[in-house]
Write a protein that holds these residues in place. Structure first.
Motif, PDB file in Angstrom:
ATOM      1  N   VAL A  61     181.672 -35.719  72.618  1.00 35.64           N
ATOM      2  CA  VAL A  61     181.866 -36.961  71.867  1.00 35.64           C
ATOM      3  C   VAL A  61     180.826 -38.018  72.238  1.00 35.64           C
ATOM      4  N   THR A  62     180.186 -38.589  71.227  1.00 33.79           N
ATOM      5  CA  THR A  62     179.283 -39.715  71.429  1.00 33.79           C
ATOM      6  C   THR A  62     179.796 -40.876  70.592  1.00 33.79           C
ATOM      7  N   GLU A  63     179.760 -42.080  71.151  1.00 32.21           N
ATOM      8  CA  GLU A  63     180.292 -43.220  70.416  1.00 32.21           C
ATOM      9  C   GLU A  63     179.250 -44.291  70.151  1.00 32.21           C
ATOM     10  N   LEU A  64     179.325 -44.876  68.978  1.00 31.90           N
ATOM     11  CA  LEU A  64     178.533 -46.069  68.653  1.00 31.90           C
ATOM     12  C   LEU A  64     179.522 -47.217  68.541  1.00 31.90           C
ATOM     13  N   THR A  65     179.487 -48.119  69.492  1.00 33.14           N
ATOM     14  CA  THR A  65     180.486 -49.181  69.431  1.00 33.14           C
ATOM     15  C   THR A  65     179.935 -50.492  68.891  1.00 33.14           C
ATOM     16  N   GLU A  66     178.641 -50.679  68.998  1.00 31.21           N
ATOM     17  CA  GLU A  66     178.122 -51.983  68.559  1.00 31.21           C
ATOM     18  C   GLU A  66     177.638 -51.917  67.110  1.00 31.21           C
ATOM     19  N   LEU A  67     177.665 -53.039  66.461  1.00 28.41           N
ATOM     20  CA  LEU A  67     177.133 -53.128  65.105  1.00 28.41           C
ATOM     21  C   LEU A  67     175.698 -53.638  65.191  1.00 28.41           C
ATOM     22  N   PRO A  68     174.868 -53.280  64.214  1.00 26.29           N
ATOM     23  CA  PRO A  68     173.503 -53.817  64.216  1.00 26.29           C
ATOM     24  C   PRO A  68     173.540 -55.338  64.219  1.00 26.29           C
ATOM     25  N   ALA A  69     172.546 -55.941  64.845  1.00 27.26           N
ATOM     26  CA  ALA A  69     172.493 -57.404  64.919  1.00 27.26           C
ATOM     27  C   ALA A  69     172.395 -57.990  63.518  1.00 27.26           C
ATOM     28  N   GLY A  70     172.860 -59.200  63.390  1.00 23.31           N
ATOM     29  CA  GLY A  70     172.724 -59.874  62.103  1.00 23.31           C
ATOM     30  C   GLY A  70     173.849 -59.548  61.139  1.00 23.31           C
ATOM     31  N   ARG A  71     174.786 -58.704  61.575  1.00 21.31           N
ATOM     32  CA  ARG A  71     175.932 -58.443  60.716  1.00 21.31           C
ATOM     33  C   ARG A  71     176.809 -59.681  60.682  1.00 21.31           C
ATOM     34  N   SER A  72     177.267 -59.996  59.499  1.00 20.63           N
ATOM     35  CA  SER A  72     178.150 -61.149  59.431  1.00 20.63           C
ATOM     36  C   SER A  72     179.572 -60.669  59.559  1.00 20.63           C
ATOM     37  N   PRO A  73     180.414 -61.486  60.118  1.00 20.45           N
ATOM     38  CA  PRO A  73     181.823 -61.099  60.241  1.00 20.45           C
ATOM     39  C   PRO A  73     182.462 -61.010  58.855  1.00 20.45           C
ATOM     40  N   ILE A  74     183.510 -60.222  58.771  1.00 21.32           N
ATOM     41  CA  ILE A  74     184.257 -60.131  57.524  1.00 21.32           C
ATOM     42  C   ILE A  74     185.549 -60.914  57.724  1.00 21.32           C
ATOM     43  N   ALA A  75     185.702 -61.990  56.984  1.00 21.72           N
ATOM     44  CA  ALA A  75     186.946 -62.754  57.078  1.00 21.72           C
ATOM     45  C   ALA A  75     187.994 -62.048  56.213  1.00 21.72           C
ATOM     46  N   THR A  76     189.122 -61.748  56.807  1.00 22.06           N
ATOM     47  CA  THR A  76     190.163 -61.037  56.066  1.00 22.06           C
ATOM     48  C   THR A  76     191.420 -61.896  55.983  1.00 22.06           C
ATOM     49  N   HIS A  77     191.980 -61.993  54.790  1.00 21.50           N
ATOM     50  CA  HIS A  77     193.203 -62.784  54.614  1.00 21.50           C
ATOM     51  C   HIS A  77     194.225 -62.006  53.819  1.00 21.50           C
ATOM     52  N   VAL A  78     195.481 -62.212  54.171  1.00 23.09           N
ATOM     53  CA  VAL A  78     196.563 -61.616  53.394  1.00 23.09           C
ATOM     54  C   VAL A  78     196.927 -62.588  52.278  1.00 23.09           C
TER      55      VAL A  78
ATOM     56  N   ASP B  50     198.788 -57.947  58.428  1.00 24.71           N
ATOM     57  CA  ASP B  50     198.412 -59.029  59.349  1.00 24.71           C
ATOM     58  C   ASP B  50     197.517 -58.493  60.466  1.00 24.71           C
ATOM     59  N   ALA B  51     197.842 -57.285  60.933  1.00 24.23           N
ATOM     60  CA  ALA B  51     197.038 -56.692  62.004  1.00 24.23           C
ATOM     61  C   ALA B  51     195.602 -56.464  61.529  1.00 24.23           C
ATOM     62  N   VAL B  52     195.457 -55.992  60.304  1.00 24.17           N
ATOM     63  CA  VAL B  52     194.112 -55.758  59.769  1.00 24.17           C
ATOM     64  C   VAL B  52     193.361 -57.084  59.657  1.00 24.17           C
ATOM     65  N   ALA B  53     194.094 -58.126  59.245  1.00 25.45           N
ATOM     66  CA  ALA B  53     193.457 -59.431  59.109  1.00 25.45           C
ATOM     67  C   ALA B  53     193.068 -59.999  60.468  1.00 25.45           C
ATOM     68  N   ALA B  54     193.812 -59.617  61.496  1.00 24.80           N
ATOM     69  CA  ALA B  54     193.620 -60.255  62.795  1.00 24.80           C
ATOM     70  C   ALA B  54     192.477 -59.663  63.611  1.00 24.80           C
ATOM     71  N   THR B  55     192.087 -58.435  63.370  1.00 24.89           N
ATOM     72  CA  THR B  55     191.038 -57.852  64.209  1.00 24.89           C
ATOM     73  C   THR B  55     190.031 -57.071  63.383  1.00 24.89           C
ATOM     74  N   GLN B  56     188.805 -57.004  63.906  1.00 22.48           N
ATOM     75  CA  GLN B  56     187.791 -56.198  63.252  1.00 22.48           C
ATOM     76  C   GLN B  56     187.444 -54.993  64.086  1.00 22.48           C
ATOM     77  N   ASP B  57     188.301 -54.729  65.073  1.00 22.04           N
ATOM     78  CA  ASP B  57     188.056 -53.612  65.967  1.00 22.04           C
ATOM     79  C   ASP B  57     188.706 -52.355  65.392  1.00 22.04           C
ATOM     80  N   GLY B  58     187.892 -51.485  64.851  1.00 25.27           N
ATOM     81  CA  GLY B  58     188.397 -50.275  64.209  1.00 25.27           C
ATOM     82  C   GLY B  58     189.131 -49.359  65.173  1.00 25.27           C
ATOM     83  N   PHE B  59     188.692 -49.348  66.427  1.00 30.70           N
ATOM     84  CA  PHE B  59     189.370 -48.505  67.406  1.00 30.70           C
ATOM     85  C   PHE B  59     190.785 -49.010  67.627  1.00 30.70           C
ATOM     86  N   ALA B  60     190.930 -50.326  67.719  1.00 26.26           N
ATOM     87  CA  ALA B  60     192.260 -50.905  67.926  1.00 26.26           C
ATOM     88  C   ALA B  60     193.149 -50.595  66.723  1.00 26.26           C
TER      89      ALA B  60
END
Ligand code: ADP
Ligand code: MG
Length: 765
Positions: A455-472, A675-685
């Protein structure tokens, strides 16, 4: 003295043996019985919370008898005896029907006594009851000394019981078995037990059934979890070792080749993770045995370019690479974007092609026959260094001149057999294999479910990525939020950006429910209450609900009557005539003809469509950097990881992303997931959350048959550290002693496990 492999009958007697054979998958040997662990433990004197009982459950409760009464039956001879038991708050009625008077029972059930009562829960005239339960009174002075010993212990084991055999009857048999069995060996090597301070096998088996106290039970459990983790990891380590014994052509990097050219012209800088993964893969490819690697990463972490660099290394070494995509849309997109990234490097033999160049071919099930013939020829002749396709690549007549690497994108759509089918296509030895996951999954799960892969993991996103604001957007309670959502989409479009509107269903001519999908697209009102209807997501011939992916469409409010899910066709029509009038709308779903799909995707990528109304066909991989907003309709019908995957389609360029989760679900479990999806952008979580809500067996069963039977105590999420340790120990042991010559008991335990897996597999077949 009986051994674990001996039959139960001589140990527990005829009658008990017969009953035990009906439990679980059938307890037939002493080992089977001792491997049937208590579900939980009651503390003596601590009463079971009766409020937690549910109708239909088979339960064993500890309670105090509060009152007893009996009356004759009205229309028949005989009597009804009712005992009310209590946990101090609630009550439960035990009902016994007798042919005559039941004085003996009345004498036995003395108010004030504690007892264990076992039976099926039902509700009668508003009262919870157990009809004809099995009873075992505690401390009622049973003179028998074995029983006395039982009562001396604080903890009472409660076994998963059935109508044929009660928990304490199982406990009785276990006691007999423990008293007579001879356990000399231990499947866990002594040095591991020492290193981690683990109980010996005999002690653990005894303590899991009859713990002295909670500490004792925890230690027993820990040791037995080790067995489960370690045996599994040894099997996986053996499999990995076997695969390294296969031969593959080494494909070491070639200086001054296509890869070097490509790296020089790369328009961005690789992230540290991408570089590191690249080095690992590069080294793997240079080996004389096949790579088997899983590359998993957060959505948008840039897995494709990592894979492409591996493919180019193979091309430079005179081999070919195949890239297998789960959907046609994705195959086409990969073909487009890889051709584009390579530019002149992909134009061998063409005007403007680079000096050292290759070709990229596309092979899908539905392309025209001329295009298909050309692609087949390019693959077979070797002129295409990279062949991209859907599962059409697996077909028998697809041939390669020299297939060196297979890249499988978004793994969970492809089974183990499909991987095997492609492996058979290498001319010499076996090809290297790189698998990429669609959704990041916790490392321990990956190590177990895809245990034959590194298993190899890529945890970081390329620089300059903008956050995704998520709302319910709770459309039922707050209709104006929905109005505001469409307004936001209009604003994005006005700024030159694009948007997706995702619906769970295709609708229109494509399904029988056309026109009936009510719901609220434009303004919110009460949801229709038609029950049933399709739910979850549908797409592309790979049914997302049962492809081993992570769909939770039906979790949550299962009992809530639901209208049919919103459909692409209806939503598109309503938007076009309402809030998004005058915007350029496009429609995309899996049942469009393939060239139409491609045309729509191209037009969207090219900016000729403002808003794409689509199904989850865009879920994986689709990459249009100018798309900044996504509105997901009936969001509660999608799984957590699926939502995360979906929203990964926006915010890919330099502009911030916006994701709106529209739902009519009332506040409750379904809403909590959103709500959980809106609260975090951590796919692993988020994938942990998904996994926590599924049964363990489903997680394992999705990828590999059989494995569920071997995990009784171990949970992949909670026992991460233990699993990692076990994996390391297993790796070391197999490195030093691959045939387990020095570990006969471990070898026997593994043989038994594999036998059980095989039996289960045969049963299913
Ligand atoms: P995923 O890992 O989800 O498959 P992709 O491979 O589709 O992600 O990459 C997403 C986008 O990021 C693509 O447009 C890709 O070209 C871009 N990208 C990849 N690596 C980098 C990087 N190091 N810097 C900037 N952009 C990158
Ligand atoms: Mg991808």
């Amino acid at each position: 003295m009986p051994k674990l492999s001996d039959p139960l009958r001589p140990v527990v007697g005829d009658k008990a043996a017969k009953r035990l054979a009906t439990l679980g998958t059938g307890l037939r040997t002493v080992g089977d019985l001792l491997g049937y662990y208590p579900r939980r433990y009651e503390t003596r004197g601590e009463l079971t919370d009766l409020a937690g009982l549910r109708d239909g459950e088979h339960v064993t409760v500890q309670a105090m008898i509060a009152s007893v009464s009996s009356r004759p039956m009205r229309n028949r001879r005989g009597s009804i005896l009712e005992a009310v038991v209590t946990d101090g708050h609630g009550t439960l009625t035990l009902t016994f029907f007798g042919k005559g008077r039941q004085d003996w029972r009345e004498r036995q059930l003395v108010p004030g006594l504690h007892g264990l009562f076992s039976g099926q829960v039902s509700t009668f005239r508003g009262k919870r009851q157990l009809a004809h339960p099995e009873c075992e009174l505690i401390g009622s002075g049973a003179p028998d000394s074995a029983k006395a010993a039982e009562f001396a212990s604080e903890l009472i084991p409660i076994y998963p019981a059935s109508k044929d055999i009660a928990s304490w009857q199982i406990a009785d048999s276990v006691r007999l078995a423990l008293a007579s069995v001879e356990i000399d060996g231990d499947p866990l090597p002594a040095q591991i037990r020492d290193r981690y301070g683990l109980y010996g096998y005999a002690r653990a088996l005894s303590a899991i059934h009859r713990p002295e106290d909670m500490r004792d039970k925890v230690r027993a459990e820990h040791r037995l979890k080790w067995d489960e983790a370690f045996i599994l990891q040894v099997v996986l380590a053996q499999r990995r070792r076997v695969s390294t014994e296969y031969i593959a052509l080494p494909r070491p990097p070639v200086e001054g080749g296509v890869l070097d050219e490509f790296d020089r012209d790369l328009p961005f800088e690789l992230t540290a993770g991408q570089r590191q993964a690249g080095q690992t893969i590069s080294a793997d490819l240079a080996q004389a045995h096949p790579m088997h690697r899983l590359l998993q990463g957060e959505v948008g972490s840039g897995k494709t370019v990592v894979a492409l660099r591996g493919m180019l290394q193979v091309v430079d070494a005179a081999g070919q690479a195949a890239l297998l995509a789960p959907t046609e849309v994705l195959a086409q997109q990969h073909h487009r974007s890889i051709s584009q990234m390579l530019g002149p490097l992909a134009m061998a033999g063409q005007l403007g092609g680079a000096e050292r160049a290759t070709r990229v071919a596309l092979l899908t099930g539905s392309q025209g026959s001329a295009a298909r013939r050309r692609a087949l020829l390019e693959a077979a002749s070797g002129s295409a260094g990279i062949v991209i396709g859907t599962h059409a690549l697996l077909e028998e007549h697809v041939q390669f001149a020299d297939l060196g690497l297979i890249v499988i994108d978004e793994q969970h759509r492809f089974g183990v057999e499909q991987r095997e089918a492609l492996r058979g296509k290498a001319a010499e030895g076996r090809p290297h294999v790189l698998v990429m996951t669609a959704t990041p999954i916790p490392r321990t799960v990956a190590m177990t479910v895809f245990g034959d892969l590194e298993v190899t993991e890529l945890t970081e996103l390329p620089a300059g990525r903008s956050p995704i604001a998520t709302h319910v957007v709770p459309a039922a309670e707050k209709p104006h939020y929905l109005d505001r959502a469409w307004e936001r989409v209009r604003e994005e479009v006005a700024n030159g950006r694009q948007a997706y509107v995702v619906c769970p269903r295709i609708g229109g001519d494509a399904d029988a429910d056309a026109g009936q999908a009510g719901g609220n697209v434009l303004a919110a009102g009460p949801a229709g209450s038609r029950a049933g209807g399709p739910s979850g997501a549908e797409e592309e011939g790979f049914d997302i609900a049962d492809d081993g992916g992570f769909d939770f469409g039906d979790l949550g409010d299962a009992e809530r009557p639901r209208r049919p899910a919103l459909a692409v066709a209806d939503v598109a029509a309503k938007l076009q005539h309402g809030p998004l009038a005058d915007r350029r709308l496009g429609v995309l779903h899996g049942r469009l003809p393939p060239d139409e799909k491609d045309k729509v995707m191209l037009a969207f990528a090219d900016g000729q469509i403002d808003v794409l109304v689509t199904t989850t066909v865009v879920e994986v991989g689709v990459d249009v950097p100018n798309a900044t907003a996504m509105v997901i309709m009936d969001a509660d019908r999608f799984g957590v990881s699926q939502l995360h995957q979906l929203r990964g389609r926006v915010g890919r360029g330099g502009h911030p992303g916006l994701c709106l989760l529209v739902t009519e679900a009332p506040v409750g479990r379904a809403r909590e997931r959103l709500d959980a999806v809106a609260a975090t952008q951590d796919g692993f979580a988020l994938s942990r959350l998904d996994l926590e809500q599924r049964r363990e067996g489903d997680v394992l069963g999705a990828a590999q048959a059989g494995r569920r039977s071997s995990l009784k105590l171990l949970t992949l999420l909670k026992d991460e550290e233990l699993i990692s340790q076990a994996r390391q120990e297993a790796e070391e042991l197999i490195g030093a002693d691959p045939a387990l010559a020095g570990q006969p008991e471990l070898a026997a335990a593994i043989a038994a496990l594999l036998d059980a897996e095989r039996a289960e597999f045969l049963e299913k077949a």
